[in-house]
Write a protein that holds these residues in place. Sequence first.
Motif, PDB file in Angstrom:
ATOM      1  N   ALA A   1     -63.557 -41.182 -13.583  1.00 24.92           N
ATOM      2  CA  ALA A   1     -64.851 -40.537 -13.331  1.00 24.92           C
ATOM      3  C   ALA A   1     -66.018 -41.384 -13.820  1.00 24.92           C
ATOM      4  O   ALA A   1     -67.148 -41.200 -13.370  1.00 24.92           O
ATOM      5  CB  ALA A   1     -64.887 -39.169 -14.001  1.00 24.92           C
ATOM      6  N   LEU A   2     -65.763 -42.340 -14.718  1.00 28.34           N
ATOM      7  CA  LEU A   2     -66.836 -43.172 -15.268  1.00 28.34           C
ATOM      8  C   LEU A   2     -66.805 -44.611 -14.762  1.00 28.34           C
ATOM      9  O   LEU A   2     -67.657 -45.415 -15.127  1.00 28.34           O
ATOM     10  CB  LEU A   2     -66.766 -43.170 -16.798  1.00 28.34           C
ATOM     11  N   ALA A   3     -65.829 -44.953 -13.944  1.00 32.33           N
ATOM     12  CA  ALA A   3     -65.673 -46.333 -13.482  1.00 32.33           C
ATOM     13  C   ALA A   3     -66.926 -46.864 -12.792  1.00 32.33           C
ATOM     14  O   ALA A   3     -67.300 -48.021 -12.980  1.00 32.33           O
ATOM     15  CB  ALA A   3     -64.460 -46.455 -12.567  1.00 32.33           C
ATOM     16  N   GLU A   4     -67.593 -46.021 -12.021  1.00 37.96           N
ATOM     17  CA  GLU A   4     -68.791 -46.474 -11.304  1.00 37.96           C
ATOM     18  C   GLU A   4     -69.981 -46.685 -12.236  1.00 37.96           C
ATOM     19  O   GLU A   4     -70.958 -47.336 -11.854  1.00 37.96           O
ATOM     20  CB  GLU A   4     -69.143 -45.485 -10.190  1.00 37.96           C
ATOM     21  N   ALA A   5     -69.923 -46.169 -13.449  1.00 36.78           N
ATOM     22  CA  ALA A   5     -71.021 -46.338 -14.399  1.00 36.78           C
ATOM     23  C   ALA A   5     -70.980 -47.700 -15.083  1.00 36.78           C
ATOM     24  O   ALA A   5     -71.930 -48.087 -15.752  1.00 36.78           O
ATOM     25  CB  ALA A   5     -70.977 -45.228 -15.454  1.00 36.78           C
ATOM     26  N   SER A   6     -69.905 -48.427 -14.902  1.00 36.99           N
ATOM     27  CA  SER A   6     -69.759 -49.738 -15.530  1.00 36.99           C
ATOM     28  C   SER A   6     -70.686 -50.756 -14.881  1.00 36.99           C
ATOM     29  O   SER A   6     -70.996 -50.679 -13.696  1.00 36.99           O
ATOM     30  CB  SER A   6     -68.310 -50.214 -15.408  1.00 36.99           C
ATOM     31  N   SER A   7     -71.088 -51.747 -15.657  1.00 33.35           N
ATOM     32  CA  SER A   7     -71.881 -52.846 -15.093  1.00 33.35           C
ATOM     33  C   SER A   7     -70.976 -53.816 -14.327  1.00 33.35           C
ATOM     34  O   SER A   7     -71.462 -54.675 -13.596  1.00 33.35           O
ATOM     35  CB  SER A   7     -72.633 -53.587 -16.201  1.00 33.35           C
ATOM     36  N   LEU A   8     -69.664 -53.660 -14.500  1.00 35.53           N
ATOM     37  CA  LEU A   8     -68.706 -54.463 -13.744  1.00 35.53           C
ATOM     38  C   LEU A   8     -68.360 -53.746 -12.440  1.00 35.53           C
ATOM     39  O   LEU A   8     -68.582 -52.544 -12.294  1.00 35.53           O
ATOM     40  CB  LEU A   8     -67.438 -54.679 -14.573  1.00 35.53           C
ATOM     41  N   LYS A   9     -67.779 -54.470 -11.513  1.00 40.79           N
ATOM     42  CA  LYS A   9     -67.390 -53.872 -10.243  1.00 40.79           C
ATOM     43  C   LYS A   9     -66.363 -52.775 -10.480  1.00 40.79           C
ATOM     44  O   LYS A   9     -65.427 -52.938 -11.257  1.00 40.79           O
ATOM     45  CB  LYS A   9     -66.802 -54.931  -9.312  1.00 40.79           C
ATOM     46  N   THR A  10     -66.554 -51.650  -9.797  1.00 41.90           N
ATOM     47  CA  THR A  10     -65.678 -50.492  -9.952  1.00 41.90           C
ATOM     48  C   THR A  10     -64.219 -50.865  -9.765  1.00 41.90           C
ATOM     49  O   THR A  10     -63.350 -50.443 -10.542  1.00 41.90           O
ATOM     50  CB  THR A  10     -66.081 -49.379  -8.967  1.00 41.90           C
ATOM     51  N   GLU A  11     -63.919 -51.684  -8.755  1.00 48.16           N
ATOM     52  CA  GLU A  11     -62.518 -52.037  -8.489  1.00 48.16           C
ATOM     53  C   GLU A  11     -61.901 -52.867  -9.619  1.00 48.16           C
ATOM     54  O   GLU A  11     -60.682 -52.915  -9.771  1.00 48.16           O
ATOM     55  CB  GLU A  11     -62.359 -52.755  -7.139  1.00 48.16           C
ATOM     56  N   LEU A  12     -62.724 -53.480 -10.452  1.00 48.74           N
ATOM     57  CA  LEU A  12     -62.207 -54.246 -11.593  1.00 48.74           C
ATOM     58  C   LEU A  12     -61.889 -53.360 -12.797  1.00 48.74           C
ATOM     59  O   LEU A  12     -60.988 -53.662 -13.569  1.00 48.74           O
ATOM     60  CB  LEU A  12     -63.205 -55.319 -12.022  1.00 48.74           C
ATOM     61  N   VAL A  13     -62.634 -52.285 -12.967  1.00 46.62           N
ATOM     62  CA  VAL A  13     -62.452 -51.464 -14.169  1.00 46.62           C
ATOM     63  C   VAL A  13     -61.709 -50.156 -13.928  1.00 46.62           C
ATOM     64  O   VAL A  13     -61.215 -49.557 -14.889  1.00 46.62           O
ATOM     65  CB  VAL A  13     -63.809 -51.163 -14.859  1.00 46.62           C
ATOM     66  N   LYS A  14     -61.599 -49.722 -12.690  1.00 46.14           N
ATOM     67  CA  LYS A  14     -60.917 -48.453 -12.421  1.00 46.14           C
ATOM     68  C   LYS A  14     -59.459 -48.550 -12.874  1.00 46.14           C
ATOM     69  O   LYS A  14     -58.749 -49.472 -12.510  1.00 46.14           O
ATOM     70  CB  LYS A  14     -60.997 -48.097 -10.944  1.00 46.14           C
ATOM     71  N   GLY A  15     -59.057 -47.605 -13.710  1.00 48.57           N
ATOM     72  CA  GLY A  15     -57.692 -47.584 -14.219  1.00 48.57           C
ATOM     73  C   GLY A  15     -57.445 -48.519 -15.399  1.00 48.57           C
ATOM     74  O   GLY A  15     -56.317 -48.648 -15.867  1.00 48.57           O
ATOM     75  N   LEU A  16     -58.486 -49.160 -15.892  1.00 52.63           N
ATOM     76  CA  LEU A  16     -58.332 -50.094 -17.011  1.00 52.63           C
ATOM     77  C   LEU A  16     -57.806 -49.359 -18.244  1.00 52.63           C
ATOM     78  O   LEU A  16     -58.317 -48.317 -18.631  1.00 52.63           O
ATOM     79  CB  LEU A  16     -59.680 -50.745 -17.351  1.00 52.63           C
ATOM     80  N   ASP A  17     -56.771 -49.902 -18.839  1.00 50.94           N
ATOM     81  CA  ASP A  17     -56.179 -49.356 -20.057  1.00 50.94           C
ATOM     82  C   ASP A  17     -55.534 -50.533 -20.789  1.00 50.94           C
ATOM     83  O   ASP A  17     -54.380 -50.875 -20.523  1.00 50.94           O
ATOM     84  CB  ASP A  17     -55.147 -48.279 -19.711  1.00 50.94           C
ATOM     85  N   ILE A  18     -56.288 -51.158 -21.677  1.00 49.14           N
ATOM     86  CA  ILE A  18     -55.783 -52.344 -22.370  1.00 49.14           C
ATOM     87  C   ILE A  18     -56.027 -52.227 -23.873  1.00 49.14           C
ATOM     88  O   ILE A  18     -56.826 -51.412 -24.326  1.00 49.14           O
ATOM     89  CB  ILE A  18     -56.444 -53.647 -21.852  1.00 49.14           C
ATOM     90  N   MET A  19     -55.318 -53.057 -24.611  1.00 42.66           N
ATOM     91  CA  MET A  19     -55.503 -53.152 -26.050  1.00 42.66           C
ATOM     92  C   MET A  19     -55.954 -54.581 -26.346  1.00 42.66           C
ATOM     93  O   MET A  19     -55.266 -55.545 -26.008  1.00 42.66           O
ATOM     94  CB  MET A  19     -54.198 -52.857 -26.794  1.00 42.66           C
ATOM     95  N   ILE A  20     -57.116 -54.696 -26.959  1.00 42.74           N
ATOM     96  CA  ILE A  20     -57.634 -55.999 -27.341  1.00 42.74           C
ATOM     97  C   ILE A  20     -57.260 -56.223 -28.804  1.00 42.74           C
ATOM     98  O   ILE A  20     -57.533 -55.378 -29.661  1.00 42.74           O
ATOM     99  CB  ILE A  20     -59.161 -56.068 -27.154  1.00 42.74           C
ATOM    100  N   VAL A  21     -56.618 -57.339 -29.079  1.00 45.35           N
ATOM    101  CA  VAL A  21     -56.286 -57.716 -30.452  1.00 45.35           C
ATOM    102  C   VAL A  21     -57.319 -58.757 -30.869  1.00 45.35           C
ATOM    103  O   VAL A  21     -57.357 -59.859 -30.309  1.00 45.35           O
ATOM    104  CB  VAL A  21     -54.853 -58.294 -30.547  1.00 45.35           C
ATOM    105  N   ARG A  22     -58.172 -58.387 -31.809  1.00 47.54           N
ATOM    106  CA  ARG A  22     -59.249 -59.278 -32.256  1.00 47.54           C
ATOM    107  C   ARG A  22     -58.808 -59.976 -33.538  1.00 47.54           C
ATOM    108  O   ARG A  22     -58.571 -59.342 -34.557  1.00 47.54           O
ATOM    109  CB  ARG A  22     -60.532 -58.479 -32.503  1.00 47.54           C
ATOM    110  N   GLU A  23     -58.730 -61.279 -33.466  1.00 50.01           N
ATOM    111  CA  GLU A  23     -58.318 -62.098 -34.588  1.00 50.01           C
ATOM    112  C   GLU A  23     -59.471 -62.223 -35.582  1.00 50.01           C
ATOM    113  O   GLU A  23     -60.619 -62.377 -35.188  1.00 50.01           O
ATOM    114  CB  GLU A  23     -57.886 -63.456 -34.054  1.00 50.01           C
ATOM    115  N   LEU A  24     -59.173 -62.109 -36.854  1.00 50.32           N
ATOM    116  CA  LEU A  24     -60.208 -62.111 -37.889  1.00 50.32           C
ATOM    117  C   LEU A  24     -60.137 -63.313 -38.812  1.00 50.32           C
ATOM    118  O   LEU A  24     -60.790 -63.352 -39.838  1.00 50.32           O
ATOM    119  CB  LEU A  24     -60.078 -60.845 -38.765  1.00 50.32           C
TER     120      LEU A  24
END
Length: 144
Positions: free
Chosen positions: A116-139
């Motif tokens: 429902a929020l994919a179109e609100a992204s500044s990225l293209k909807t087809e790139l973010v729709k269904g996105l579910d990732i885990m970012i591991v940030r190295e410190l």
Amino acid sequence: MSSNSKKILILAGDGIGPEVMGEVKRTLGWFEKRRCTGFETEDGLVGGCAFDKHGTPLTDATMQKAIDADAVLLGAVGGPKWDNLPFKDKPERGLLRLRKDMELFANLRPALVFDALAEASSLKTELVKGLDIMIVRELTGGRS
């Protein structure tokens, strides 16, 4: 505390942190009721709220509780209220001390986009729709 219980220190911090950690506590309660998993939780202060109460963004006592815990859940630190503090007193110094004293090397940042929020992204909807990732940030950058 039963033998299978885990000791969790909750550091809600500032800003949205207390609201988020309230939901975390609800989730822990759900697991305790339905999955026979026990948690012993304790709240502590970090960041601006710790500075307001104790004059430091992280007390030695809270640091020791973090070291002794099985897990530490951190909400958020900082906000405009504390922007003019000296560098040593800034809320972020509490987070940095936790990282250093606990020898942490990464943090996890989940990223989930609701359809429902994919179109609100500044990225293209087809790139973010269904996105579910885990970012591991190295410190540890810059350490040898």
